[in-house]
Structures are given as C-alpha cells and as structure tokens.
Design a protein around this motif. Structure first.
Motif, PDB file in Angstrom:
ATOM      1  N   ASN A 218      48.084  25.132  12.975  1.00 41.58           N
ATOM      2  CA  ASN A 218      49.053  25.989  12.307  1.00 41.58           C
ATOM      3  C   ASN A 218      49.076  25.764  10.804  1.00 41.58           C
ATOM      4  OD1 ASN A 218      50.135  27.802  14.104  1.00 41.58           O
ATOM      5  ND2 ASN A 218      51.548  26.305  14.967  1.00 41.58           N
TER       6      ASN A 218
ATOM      7  N   ARG B 272      46.415  27.923   9.755  1.00 39.14           N
ATOM      8  CA  ARG B 272      46.869  29.314   9.814  1.00 39.14           C
ATOM      9  C   ARG B 272      47.733  29.660   8.605  1.00 39.14           C
ATOM     10  NH1 ARG B 272      46.426  28.423  15.329  1.00 39.14           N
ATOM     11  NH2 ARG B 272      45.750  30.220  16.562  1.00 39.14           N
ATOM     12  N   SER B 273      48.610  28.756   8.222  1.00 42.49           N
ATOM     13  CA  SER B 273      49.493  29.048   7.079  1.00 42.49           C
ATOM     14  C   SER B 273      48.681  29.226   5.806  1.00 42.49           C
ATOM     15  CB  SER B 273      50.522  27.927   6.909  1.00 42.49           C
ATOM     16  OG  SER B 273      49.937  26.775   6.335  1.00 42.49           O
TER      17      SER B 273
ATOM     18  N   LEU C 193      46.974  32.681   6.152  1.00 45.17           N
ATOM     19  CA  LEU C 193      47.922  33.785   6.034  1.00 45.17           C
ATOM     20  C   LEU C 193      48.464  33.912   4.622  1.00 45.17           C
ATOM     21  CD1 LEU C 193      49.902  33.530   9.375  1.00 45.17           C
ATOM     22  CD2 LEU C 193      48.315  35.315   8.681  1.00 45.17           C
TER      23      LEU C 193
ATOM     24  N   ARG D  74      47.291  37.428   4.254  1.00 46.29           N
ATOM     25  CA  ARG D  74      48.261  38.110   5.114  1.00 46.29           C
ATOM     26  C   ARG D  74      48.281  39.606   4.881  1.00 46.29           C
ATOM     27  NH1 ARG D  74      53.915  38.757   4.499  1.00 46.29           N
ATOM     28  NH2 ARG D  74      53.929  37.291   2.771  1.00 46.29           N
TER      29      ARG D  74
ATOM     30  N   LEU E 227      47.238  41.731   8.132  1.00 44.36           N
ATOM     31  CA  LEU E 227      48.449  42.132   8.841  1.00 44.36           C
ATOM     32  C   LEU E 227      49.139  43.260   8.100  1.00 44.36           C
ATOM     33  CD1 LEU E 227      50.011  38.680   9.790  1.00 44.36           C
ATOM     34  CD2 LEU E 227      48.586  40.146  11.188  1.00 44.36           C
TER      35      LEU E 227
ATOM     36  N   LEU F 205      49.673  34.057  15.108  1.00 46.16           N
ATOM     37  CA  LEU F 205      50.536  33.546  14.053  1.00 46.16           C
ATOM     38  C   LEU F 205      51.023  32.132  14.321  1.00 46.16           C
ATOM     39  CD1 LEU F 205      52.790  36.674  13.378  1.00 46.16           C
ATOM     40  CD2 LEU F 205      50.702  36.006  12.225  1.00 46.16           C
ATOM     41  N   TYR F 206      51.291  31.822  15.567  1.00 42.78           N
ATOM     42  CA  TYR F 206      52.025  30.599  15.874  1.00 42.78           C
ATOM     43  C   TYR F 206      51.206  29.502  16.534  1.00 42.78           C
ATOM     44  CZ  TYR F 206      56.209  33.419  15.095  1.00 42.78           C
ATOM     45  OH  TYR F 206      57.174  34.204  14.536  1.00 42.78           O
TER      46      TYR F 206
ATOM     47  N   ILE G 148      57.626  40.289   9.743  1.00 48.71           N
ATOM     48  CA  ILE G 148      56.521  39.563   9.128  1.00 48.71           C
ATOM     49  C   ILE G 148      57.016  38.709   7.965  1.00 48.71           C
ATOM     50  CG2 ILE G 148      55.884  41.367   7.479  1.00 48.71           C
ATOM     51  CD1 ILE G 148      53.506  39.137   9.503  1.00 48.71           C
TER      52      ILE G 148
ATOM     53  N   VAL H 296      57.800  35.250   9.072  1.00 44.96           N
ATOM     54  CA  VAL H 296      56.596  34.431   9.151  1.00 44.96           C
ATOM     55  C   VAL H 296      56.242  33.880   7.779  1.00 44.96           C
ATOM     56  CG1 VAL H 296      54.140  34.470   9.688  1.00 44.96           C
ATOM     57  CG2 VAL H 296      55.747  35.683  11.149  1.00 44.96           C
TER      58      VAL H 296
END
Length: 800
Positions: free
Chosen positions: A6, A9-10, A13, A17, A21, A79-80, A106, A109
């Motif tokens: 994660n 991922r952060s 994103l 992002r 997305l 996302l998670y 979003i 997030v």
C-alpha cells in the motif's frame, strides 16, 4: 503503518491518480459498462490472490456459477491492497458486497495517500497536527480500549498494533491489543475479521472485554497544561523539513503580508526561516550558536561545538514558516582560532504537540524545560535545551548537521550587502524553469542547481553569486500538461512547492544566499491569462476555475517562495490575492525590481486590439514609474519572467500575430509605454533580466526619436532554463531576430541579440566596484553540462 504494497500504491496514486482514475471512480461497475470499463475490469482481474481466493472467484466444478462481486472486489483492492479474504466470507456476504461498502469518494483516497506517506493520521492537506499526544490524552484519556487486528490484513501492517499501543499508553489510556493474550488473529484479514465466516472468536473476545469491570479513575495529565511555565516537558529535536533559509525584507515590507506598517518606524532585519515536518505537529525553530571544527585526522569528519544557549521562536504549525531573528552577529561571529562560527537550525517539538506515535517515542526521554519568545518565566532553564540539543547533535553524522549549518560569513555578507547605502561590487545569478525531477532523471534535473550550490565553495568560488534570482516556473503545477494533473489545491500547488524547496542543492543555496523569486505561468497553469469578458459570460464555470487557479496559485507562491503567507479576514486576503506580486529591494547598493508580468496582464486571445493589451496593470505601471524616477541614472535591474527586447521572428513578420506571443512583444502597448517613458525621461543604466524561453542570449538596444535629441541604451539579458527536458517546449535560436529595427510610438529601436551556447543552466552578472558610469557588467552563462562559453560575451557597457 500501511503494508509495503500500500505504500507503493500511495506513491503511484500520488503521481498517476488523475491519469488512471476518473474523478467519479466507483467501486461498483456500471450497469451497462462501455468498452473502456470492461477493459479496465479485465485488467484488474489479473491482480494476484492466494490460491483459495482464486478458487472462490472461479468455482469448480460449478463453472457456470457467476461471481459478479469480483469486479467490485478488484476495484477496491486496486486502491487498498487486499480488503478481505474471500475464502473466509460467506456466499450471502459476498453477494451483498455492494451494500456493505457502498459508494466512495476518490478525494477520501487522496487523504489516505498522506497517511501512507507519513505513517500518521493527517488532515486532507497531509498535516499530522490533529491526533497529537496531548489531544489524545485530553479527549480519550482514561477510556479503556481494545484493539483487534488480523494477521493477514492486506491494508494495514500488523506492526501498527505496537505503534498504537505505545501511543495510547503514553496518553494514559488503559489499552490492550489482541496480542496481549494471544497473537493477532491468524487467517483473518482487514474486513473479514468482522464480517468473515470465522469471526466468531473475535466477537467473543470483544464481548468478554465489554463485560469486564469499567475502568475507574483518571491517571495524571502527563506533561501538564499547555503553556505551563513551570512544567518540564520532554523535547523532540529534528532538522527542519524545509530550510533553513535566509529571509531579508524588501523595500517598505513588514513582517506579515496584509499587516499595516508600524507607527514607530518598524524595521526588519535578517531572519532565518524554516518549516517543520508535516507529520510532527507544532514546533519551535531553534538557532544554536556553534563552531564547526575542521575534520579530525583520525575521524576524518568535521565536528560541531555548541558555544551558547539556543534561542527559540514561538511555536507554529507545519504549514507556516517559523522565523527567528538572528542575535547580534558580532557577539558570536568573531573568527575562532580553529574552526568556522555559525548557527545550526533545528526544530524543537514538545511531545504533546506532535503526533501520538512521536509523543510515545519521547516518553522515556529526559525532561528539558525550555524558553521561547512568548514564555520567558524565570523558572525556565534555557541551558537545559543546550544540553538536549548538544546531546542530539553529538549523535548525528556531521554531513547531516551540515545541511542545517548557517555560516557567519554568509550571514554577515548578506546583511552587509542588503544594508549597503552606496553601490558595491556584487555578483548575482538568475534563471528560471526548474521542471520537477522524476524517479529516474533526478541527477540531470538537479544538475544546474548543484552547479550553483557548488560555486559557493571550492575552486568554482570565482562564480559564487551574492544573490540569486529565480524568475518564474520554480514549480510546474501542470507538469503533465493536463494529462494527469492534480485538481486538489494541496496536490496541485502546495505539494509541488514542498518538493521543489526540499531539493537538496536548492536548500543549500537558500541557507547560504538570499534568494528572491518571481511567479510565472507554471505556478498557475500553462500560459495562464485572464479570460476575455465574453468568454467569462458564456462559460461562467471556466471563468470561475480560471480565477480560482489564480488565487490558489498566487497564495501558494506567497506562502512558500516569498515566505509571506496571506493572513487576515476574507476581505483582506481577497484584496492581497487580487493584486500582482511585484517586489522592490536594494542589494549591494543597487536597486532591483521584480515585475510580475503574468498575473496583471490583459485577457488572452484576440478579443483586444493591440493598443488595449497590457502585460502589467495600471497599479504596476505607476509603481514601476515611481521606482524608475527615484534615481534615474543609477545602475538598476528590472527582472521579469518574459523577455523584453528580442522580438520573435513570427511577431516581427506578422503584425497581427501579437496575440500568439506570451512575451512582451505580444503586448505592444506596454512596450511603447515603457520605452517612451525611459527615453523621454532620460532614465539610463537600466538592465532587464528575464527567463522562460529556455535559451540564453542578451540584447542591446539603441533608442532614438524622430528629432534625434539623444540616444538611450537598454540591455536585456535572458537566461536559459534550469531544467527543461522536453525539446519541443524549448525556444530555438532561429525564433528570435539577431538584428532588428522597429518603431515603438515616437521612438526607434535598433536591437542586436547575441546568442549563448545551448543547454540548461543559469546566468551570472558581476557588477564591478565603481559608483560612476560608464558601468561595465561582466556576463557569464554557466551550463549544467559544463559547456560554458569561457569568459562569456564581451562585457556590457552602460550607458551609451
């Protein structure tokens, strides 16, 4: 603490992002998905899962059984991480997954991205100042608490239990975790610990916890009340998150933007500014007098000896500059026999003011009371801070401490040149356009700034500037040209400023030299300009967005680059943010004027005739005229992001193509006003500085009139970009006329332009000693790749 997956991922994103997305991203797939939506869900179906989860998603031998919940699950897990283990959820639960999780925002997030960046609970701007040790103690203290955690949690790492335990117990909260009696629940994940088919044991533990005797009594409030004068508190000491940085006032400036000048003749002196870490809460800036001793023969490392008691600023938030006025330098900055005197800037935190986890870490530290500007009772013992800071500095590597070391020599020279009332020999550097570094190009992206920082010491000291001017595009709020640019204010404006100011070579330059900044389009958006009135009427939402971009970008520029946050009521803030950010100052006895040619210009497009298009508004024009008339024959420098003298070939060849130019030649009325004013008022010795075209050159113009009563010489020097990685965005030598003659109102200009070698870099101008004209300015272009052109073009002489 989030899982490693994660955290990755952060990072992705945060960068991508907006590209991957949509703004209305939903967990639930649309009822009638289009091709793009179907392809997206097919791509997500390739996410890896344990074998037992794969079997649930793809039942065998009942291959005809549909599992429509898998699309929702994959959209969540993108996302998670892994929200739950499907093999431990019942069929009825999986079929109702949309009811359980519902819609999501979003933007929520985006806030959690900050959680992963700092391993702390932050607000939506990424500031960890809410869940502090003191606030946790005040609002949760004494409440018996149980925490549960599944070992296979794919979202939050199991080590969070230990971090939470330390923070809660330090806040005097009777606390225990599922690991008190047995390890975290095996074979359970993030959501299935509560909604899983095997979660009965979890609820039995919760029921037993709730059936226990209630906790009676309240433990002492560790740390005392905020602001207590006689209560000792443990200190947390760290280096600044941004800074330290030299802060010198401009002409007529006061301490805070929007604050009226004091009646008692308030004056400003040199201050040191720094910002604290976003995950650390409120802090004070401490300046520690030290002597830097040369490297020892054995350790081969410099050492820092503390010579006096640290002085502290008032406490402040992590989204504002903490400032401290230097003590009288002669008392400290005498040259020691074996070393170099100066100050170390550190941030001092009270544990109750920082995030809960940091408070817990400092729980066992020694208690050191300290003194701040607003807390000077006799019961405080500033010497205790000296002890704490000294011990902390001794444990740090010398090269790390060096990044916060302020040399007395640098500070004394900055003050001397700032306060000079007669022209002095001075050297200054200027450039613009620092495109942000990516994952792979950081060495190249920072090369120009590293060269500038290296010039401050060593063999390259001959090119060391006394002053640095950054003339716009220090950030790129639109770094992806609209493809994946952020829309939230904190992501679009604040974070790029933070990233830019944390660049190591720029930090070194800013702590050793005075750095003045201008705003240009990329602090807002590419080629930003006000919208024409007819467009604003037809497309009000576009006009609203255009104005919001201006206000938010200008506010971020004032906060981060100028160190002048806008404060006050809504009316005061709106008034300040509605005007351009011109700035006048004196340095080395020479006047400088930073002219904002971006935010005061006329609307873009061709809706205005040439005589109506202005690159600065009336307020700017009147202020600039007054400044020019103040000392018309002094050597003076006017810095603008846009180039003044060299006309683009396209504009020169097509008289009605002015609206396509972003520089001065796109605003012929402003050029006429300026040139005629300089000529007919016989204002001599004026040098214009600029950036933005991503190439280096200088132009010399001889101005005459019909009656040929006199001649006036004007010089314009243009610097290349500090880092411009995209060739298609760079100007070309053929874009500008090497020799040009044209009329401007009642004046005639003969312009000669001399090109410099290509490549990223910056320009350096040296003003030799001498108070009387003619002035001979030495110009050099320093290139990041090292292909400098020796001594540079022939010296520029003023006046004609």
């Amino acid at each position: 603490r989030y899982t490693d997956d994660n955290i990755f991922r952060s990072f992705m994103l945060r960068k991508l992002r907006r590209l991957v997305l949509s703004g209305d991203y939903q967990f639930r797939p649309p009822a009638n998905p289009g091709v793009a939506s179907q392809l997206f869900d097919r791509l997500l179906s390739s996410l890896p899962y344990p074998a037992e989860d794969f079997d649930v998603e793809n039942p065998w031998p009942n291959f005809w059984k549909s599992t429509p919940w898998t699309a929702t699950r994959h959209r969540m897990d993108m996302l998670y991480g892994r929200d739950f283990s499907a093999s431990r959820l019942g069929d009825s639960t999986l079929e109702a997954i949309d009811d359980l999780f519902g819609p999501m925002s979003i933007e929520s997030v985006a806030q959690i991205i900050h959680f992963a960046r700092f391993n702390a609970i932050t607000n939506q701007s990424g500031r960890g100042e809410f869940v502090t040790g003191k606030r946790l103690r005040d609002r949760w203290g004494g409440i018996k608490t149980l925490a549960i955690h599944g070992r296979e949690n794919g979202l939050v790492d199991v080590s969070t239990q230990d971090l939470l335990s330390k923070a809660m117990r330090h806040a005097d909260i009777p606390f225990r975790t599922s690991s008190s009696d047995h390890p975290p629940y095996d074979r359970l994940g993030h959501q299935d610990i509560l909604i899983g088919a095997t979660s009965e044991a979890v609820f039995q533990d919760i029921e037993a916890f709730l059936d226990e005797e209630p906790f009676v009594g309240q433990s002492p409030d560790i740390g005392g009340d905020e602001g207590s004068d006689d209560q000792a508190v443990a200190l947390i000491i760290e280096l600044p998150w941004i800074g330290p940085r030299i802060d010198l006032p401009a002409v007529g400036e006061v301490l805070a933007v929007g604050k009226a000048p004091a009646d008692d003749g308030e004056t400003l002196s040199l201050q040191i500014a720094a910002m604290s870490s976003p995950d650390q809460g409120r802090a004070s800036l401490a300046l520690v007098p030290v002597c830097k001793h040369p490297p020892q023969a054995v350790a081969n490392n410099a050492t820092f000896e503390i010579l006096g008691t640290p002085t502290l600023s008032d406490k402040g938030s992590s989204n504002e500059w903490l400032k401290r006025t230097l003590p009288p330098l002669p008392q400290h900055c005498g040259q020691p026999p074996h070393g170099e005197s100066g100050f170390i800037a550190v941030m001092v935190y009270e544990p109750g003011e920082v995030t809960a986890a940091k408070s817990a870490e400092a729980g066992g530290a020694a208690n050191f009371p300290f003194q701040s500007e607003s807390n000077k009772s006799a019961s405080n013992k500033p010497a205790a801070v000296r002890i704490a800071v000294k011990e902390w500095i001794k444990r740090q590597p010398a090269d790390l401490i060096e990044t916060a070391f302020l040399r007395c020599d640098d500070l004394c020279r900055a003050i001397t040149l700032h306060d000079a009332d007669k022209p002095q020999a001075v050297r200054f550097a200027f450039g613009s356009c620092q495109y942000p570094p990516g994952v792979f190009d950081r060495p190249i992206a920072e090369a120009s700034m590293r060269k500038l920082a290296a010039s401050l010491d060593g063999a390259e000291g001959a090119d060391a500037p006394d002053l640095v001017l950054l003339l716009g595009d220090q950030i790129y709020a639109d770094a992806t040209a609209g493809i994946a640019d952020a829309t939230r204010i904190d992501e679009r404006f604040e974070q790029p400023h933070v990233d830019a100011l944390r660049m190591p070579p720029l930090r070194e330059v800013m702590r050793r030299r005075s750095v003045r900044c201008l705003i240009d389009d990329h602090e807002l958006s590419d080629n930003w300009a006000p919208l024409p009135a007819d467009v604003a009427v037809k497309r009000p939402e576009e006009a609203k967005h255009n104005q919001q971009t201006l206000m938010a970008g200008r506010e971020a520029f004032l906060r981060y680059q100028r160190m002048r946050p806008v404060k006050g009521s809504f009316a005061v803030r709106n008034a300040i943010l509605s005007r351009p950010v011109d700035q006048a100052f004196n340095f080395g006895g020479h006047p400088f004027y930073l002219l904002d040619t971006r935010t005061g210009r006329s609307p873009g497009g061709s809706s205005l005739a040439p005589g109506q298009r202005l690159i600065i508004d009336d307020r700017q024009w009147f202020a600039l005229r007054d400044w020019l008339l103040k000392d018309p024959h002094a050597l003076k420098f006017v810095a603008t992001p846009s180039v003044l003298l060299a006309r683009s070939r396209h504009t020169a060849d097509h008289t009605m193509a002015f609206e396509r130019s972003d520089a001065w030649d796109g605003f012929p009325q402003s050029v006429q006003q300026l040139i005629e004013f300089l000529y007919f008022n016989r204002i001599t010795n004026t040098v214009f500085l600029s950036g933005d075209e991503h190439q280096s050159f200088h132009s010399e113009a001889t101005v005459t009139s019909v009656d040929d009563s006199h001649r006036l010489k004007i010089v314009s020097v243009h610097s290349s970009a500090l880092y411009a990685p995209f060739p298609f965005a760079n100007g070309r030598p053929t874009d500008f006329l090497a020799s040009d003659n044209y009329s401007v109102g009642h004046c005639q200009l003969a312009v000669t332009t001399t090109l410099a070698p290509p490549g990223d870099g910056y320009a350096v101008i040296e003003v030799p000693a001498g108070h009387q004209p003619p002035h001979a300015l030495n110009l050099r272009y320093l290139k990041a790749q090292g292909n400098d052109n020796g001594p540079g073009p022939a010296p520029i002489s003023l006046p004609l």
